[in-house]
Design an enzyme around this catalytic site. Structure first.
Site, PDB file in Angstrom:
ATOM      1  CG  ASP A  31     -12.686  -1.883  -0.772  1.00 53.24           C
ATOM      2  OD1 ASP A  31     -12.222  -3.007  -0.999  1.00 53.24           O
ATOM      3  OD2 ASP A  31     -12.282  -0.857  -1.342  1.00 53.24           O
TER       4      ASP A  31
ATOM      5  CG  ASP B 159      -2.020  -1.019   1.157  1.00 53.91           C
ATOM      6  OD1 ASP B 159      -2.090  -1.722   0.133  1.00 53.91           O
ATOM      7  OD2 ASP B 159      -2.800  -1.129   2.121  1.00 53.91           O
TER       8      ASP B 159
END
EC number: 5.3.1.16
Length: 247
Positions: free
Chosen positions: A129, A8
């Protein structure tokens, strides 16, 4: 079944967030390309990268770090974060990304996903998500009113390569994957599903190799790899043995 180690990106660095909160970021490596190379050396076959700043900005922000990774490693890379139009999809694929992940735009602009998947078969994934079953968007800053299944079903015949399903409540907290919800989604659609959020130990890998989870295409591993709670060699050996004929 593939384990995707996650990188990330925030401010050009490799970080992990807790529950998607940018204020709860831990920096694990100042050099994402070196981190990517380390994952290759550990034996991983496919890398999962998210441009966190891009997810909030709505356009690529950490392109330099991504390009450095692509120059360093030869394994396939899937990338998400800030991919909101066809030009961005095309630009990343041209630069050597194997598969792009469309998240927010999949909720706001499903036609983009369909157009991209049609133009680039097998190279477009959808990132869904969920917070309490509802899809979150804009780098998880907002929660929509639609369920993961409702969105996933929109893309049933679109040629989408995979759905990456993240349980935000577990992400970065090492609580274990939400396999019940992930398997329920995989059973309800024909698109391959990748589990994300909370992978904590070898037990999660074992659970993914049980007959009930056989429809799952893989899982994304983040903090557990960085913290040393998941031994890459042990996880990859388990998967290799499960793939072996007659197992």
């Amino acid at each position: 079944m593939i384990i995707f180690p996650a990188i990330d990106l925030k401010n050009g660095q490799c970080v992990r967030l807790e529950q998607g909160d940018m204020a709860r970021a831990t920096v694990f490596n100042l050099n994402p390309a070196a981190q990517a190379q380390s994952f290759v050396e550990q034996g991983f076959e496919y890398l999962h990268v998210v441009d966190l700043d891009g997810a909030f900005a709505g356009k690529p922000v950490n392109a330099e770090a991504v390009e450095a990774m692509l120059k360093t490693i030869k394994i396939p890379v899937q990338l998400g974060g800030g991919i909101r139009d066809l030009a961005t999809v095309e630009a990343w694929l041209d630069k050597g990304i194997t598969r792009v992940i469309i998240g927010t735009a999949a909720v706001r602009d499903p036609e983009l996903v369909k157009a991209a998947a049609k133009k680039f078969p097998g190279r477009v994934a959808v990132g869904l998500d969920a917070r309490d079953g509802k899809v979150a968007v804009e780098g998880w800053a907002e929660t929509s009113q639609v369920t993961v299944l409702e969105i996933a079903k929109r893309f049933e015949d679109a040629g989408v390569a995979a759905i990456i399903f993240t349980d935000i409540a577990r992400d970065g907290l090492l609580k274990g994957l939400n396999l019940d919800a992930t398997i329920a989604l995989a059973d309800a659609i024909s698109i391959p599903v990748i589990a994300s959020g909370g992978l904590a130990s070898i037990e999660d890998v074992k659970a993914m190799l049980t007959p009930g989870a056989k429809k799952l295409a893989g899982a994304i591993a983040g903090r557990a790899l960085y913290d040393g709670r998941l031994d890459p060699a042990a996880a990859l050996t388990l998967i290799r043995n499960a793939r072996a004929p007659g197992s």
